[in-house]
Design a protein around this motif. Structure first.
Motif, mmCIF file in Angstrom:
data_model
loop_
_atom_site.group_PDB
_atom_site.id
_atom_site.type_symbol
_atom_site.label_atom_id
_atom_site.label_comp_id
_atom_site.label_asym_id
_atom_site.label_seq_id
_atom_site.Cartn_x
_atom_site.Cartn_y
_atom_site.Cartn_z
ATOM 1 N N UNK A 102 1.700 31.880 -57.957
ATOM 2 C CA UNK A 102 2.176 31.876 -56.577
ATOM 3 C C UNK A 102 1.689 30.383 -56.015
ATOM 4 N N UNK A 103 2.095 29.953 -55.031
ATOM 5 C CA UNK A 103 2.262 28.746 -54.279
ATOM 6 C C UNK A 103 0.719 28.839 -53.426
ATOM 7 N N UNK A 125 2.677 35.682 -50.729
ATOM 8 C CA UNK A 125 2.943 34.232 -51.204
ATOM 9 C C UNK A 125 4.049 33.821 -51.466
ATOM 10 N N UNK A 126 4.567 32.417 -51.542
ATOM 11 C CA UNK A 126 5.599 31.801 -52.310
ATOM 12 C C UNK A 126 5.549 32.015 -53.663
ATOM 13 N N UNK A 127 6.597 32.427 -54.431
ATOM 14 C CA UNK A 127 6.782 32.646 -55.895
ATOM 15 C C UNK A 127 6.927 31.421 -56.313
ATOM 16 N N UNK A 128 6.513 31.000 -57.619
ATOM 17 C CA UNK A 128 6.709 29.500 -58.552
ATOM 18 C C UNK A 128 7.520 30.108 -59.721
ATOM 19 N N UNK A 180 7.687 24.522 -69.180
ATOM 20 C CA UNK A 180 6.579 23.679 -68.358
ATOM 21 C C UNK A 180 7.067 23.238 -67.107
ATOM 22 N N UNK A 181 8.504 23.468 -66.747
ATOM 23 C CA UNK A 181 8.949 22.988 -65.544
ATOM 24 C C UNK A 181 9.067 23.896 -64.381
ATOM 25 N N UNK A 182 8.742 23.414 -63.172
ATOM 26 C CA UNK A 182 8.950 24.116 -62.039
ATOM 27 C C UNK A 182 10.059 23.937 -61.539
ATOM 28 N N UNK A 183 10.874 25.103 -61.448
ATOM 29 C CA UNK A 183 12.455 24.762 -61.096
ATOM 30 C C UNK A 183 12.711 24.801 -59.624
ATOM 31 N N UNK A 184 11.888 26.058 -58.790
ATOM 32 C CA UNK A 184 11.817 26.134 -57.345
ATOM 33 C C UNK A 184 10.747 26.897 -56.954
ATOM 34 N N UNK A 185 10.578 27.103 -55.638
ATOM 35 C CA UNK A 185 9.724 27.855 -54.884
ATOM 36 C C UNK A 185 10.268 28.801 -53.876
ATOM 37 N N UNK A 186 10.075 30.207 -53.857
ATOM 38 C CA UNK A 186 10.754 31.018 -53.305
ATOM 39 C C UNK A 186 9.883 31.692 -52.420
ATOM 40 N N UNK A 187 9.982 31.458 -51.022
ATOM 41 C CA UNK A 187 9.068 32.312 -50.264
ATOM 42 C C UNK A 187 9.256 33.635 -50.129
#
Ligand code: UD1
Ligand code: MG
Length: 449
Positions: free
Chosen positions: A168-169, A139-142, A147-154
């Motif tokens: 996970x995303x 899964x992509x990692x959050x 509380x802020x989502x900075x980026x999603x990494x595959x």
């Protein structure tokens, strides 16, 4: 705030090892795609865009069957989830309000979860649905900061530290139409897969000072189907939930683990469902009706006070009014049975209307098919159809009429009449005894010689 939906359904689903597009594989008698569409429909979206690709015609037809108002867009080449969402640009760019992206192969997102995302959207530009994965796998990692989502990494692009993240995303994402399409325009494909990742919109949003956050749901909701094993697991998960809901709403299930529901099964309070009952699509059972063990029902309606089975089959178009009794080894198809009709045993009623309080004897068959066309049988009120009557349609039996057992009825029977359509009986006194004597003599002669 108005909401539009984009449902991604262009992927091939190669791990299903199937000729059928993945999203058309069924759980609870409904394509995976319909589950996703049903979840989205609870938000009363102003527009629903279904992005199709592999098996596009079939997938489009299935989507339109569920909702004739959806807009179909084609993604000719599967260049990634970001590219897929971009296919909805022409349909949605400039729309006021929010857009939620769902996957056609993820059937169990709850309405409450989507509502929670819309609520979070009121305070954030981008909202992503995440879950704590028992096994984060690929899964992509959050990547969050508070509380802020900075980026999603595959997974493919993640380093060791990022892979250690268990949040996970799910793939579900929400933003305003305006932001979403502006952000997608900036996505590149310089990554491990060479694809345009939808997930990149988060990092791009943050770099522009837009806010992003995560709504966390239960992992069970985000269960995606990529393999036949996951399809079976999804079926089991659906049935477990449907059984629990039925019990919760006051339905008696004698052996819940043996009853199978369809996505659209509706069962009223105080109905009783015996063991080993299967509901196909389009079944409604009113309060207080009873379905006994080993019945198979689809596309039918059973009214209050009616009882069905054991071992009965109700096929599409079977309409049972109040207090109808259907017994064992009876099949009903495309037939309307009025109040109090009794069909006790071993009978086929197809393409028929049966008036109230009529009794159909064992072994009756409506002969509805002549090899080319189907014909209708009409039976009036309070009629009595003798056992083993063949009703050769088209044919009408009037109110209060009676047919003799074993009759083949090829002509209309007037109201109140008795109809006999069988060979006349003859009895030969003493002949049975003589016949037996003769047979025993033959047997005795054979055993000597
Ligand atoms: C995606 C997410 C990942 C997430 C995971 C959850 C991206 C880049 N990654 O990965 O972060 O954890 O889902 O299951 O978004 N699709 C198209 N057109 C395409 C590509 C995909 O319509 O060109 C559709 C697929 O049919 C599917 C959905 O988008 O319904 C997701 O695609 P998939 O290839 O399964 O993405 P994952 O690699 O699982
Ligand atoms: Mg996937």
């Amino acid at each position: 705030m108005q909401v539009s939906l984009i449902i991604l359904a262009a992927g091939q689903g190669s791990r299903m090892n199937s000729d059928l597009p993945k999203v058309l594989h069924k759980v609870a008698a409904a394509p995976l795609l319909h589950h996703a569409m049903a979840a989205g429909a609870t938000l009363s979206p102003v527009a629903t865009i279904v992005v199709v690709g592999h098996g596009g015609d079939e997938v489009a037809a299935s989507a339109l069957k569920f909702d004739p108002d959806v807009v179909i867009t084609r993604q000719e080449e599967q260049k990634g989830t970001g590219h897929a969402v971009d296919q909805a640009r022409a349909a949605l760019e400039g729309q006021p309000g929010d857009v939620i992206v769902l996957y056609g192969d993820t059937p169990f997102i709850r309405a409450e979860t989507l509502e929670a995302m819309l609520e979070a959207r009121a305070r954030n530009a981008v909202v992503v649905l995440g879950f704590q994965a028992a096994d984060p796998g690929r899964y992509g990692r959050l990547i969050t900061e508070g509380d802020s989502l900075e980026r999603i990494v595959e997974y493919k692009d993640a380093n060791e530290a990022e892979r250690a993240v268990t949040l996970c995303n799910s793939g579900v994402i929400c933003a305003s139409a305006k932001d979403l399409f502006a952000l997608i325009a900036e996505i590149g494909n310089a990554n491990a897969s060479g694809e345009y990742y939808l997930t990149d919109v988060v990092g791009i949003a943050r770099s522009k000072g837009l806010t992003a956050t995560v709504v966390v749901c239960d992992e069970a909701e985000t269960l995606g189907v990529n393999t036949r094993a996951q399809l079976a697991a999804a079926e089991a998960a659906f049935q477990a939930r449907a059984r629990a809901e039925a019990l919760e709403t006051g339905v008696t299930l004698t052996a819940p683990e043996t009853v199978f529901f369809a996505l659209d099964t509706i069962i009223g309070r105080d109905a009783i469902i015996g063991p080993n009952v299967l509901f196909g699509p389009g079944v409604t059972i009113e309060s207080g009706a009873e379905i006994k063990g080993f019945c198979h029902l689809e596309g039918c309606h059973v009214s209050r006070g009616a009882d069905v089975g054991p071992f009965a089959r109700l096929r599409p178009g079977a309409e049972l009014a109040e207090d109808v009794h259907i017994g064992n080894f009876v099949e009903i198809k495309n037939a309307i049975l009025d109040e109090g009709v009794k069909v006790g045993h071993l009978t086929y009623i197809g393409d028929a209307d049966v008036g109230e309080f009529t009794n159909i004897g064992a072994g009756t068959v409506t002969c509805n098919y002549d090899g080319v066309m189907k014909h209708r049988t009409r039976i009036g009120k309070r009629a009595f159809i003798g056992s083993d009557t063949m009703l050769v349609a088209p044919v009408t039996v009037g109110d209060d009429a009676l047919t003799g057992s074993g009759s083949v009825i090829t002509e209309d029977v007037p109201a109140g009449a008795v109809a006999l359509g069988r060979a006349k009986q003859v009895s030969k006194p003493g002949l049975a005894l003589k016949l037996m004597e003769k047979l025993r003599a033959i047997k005795a002669a054979k055993s000597k010689g």
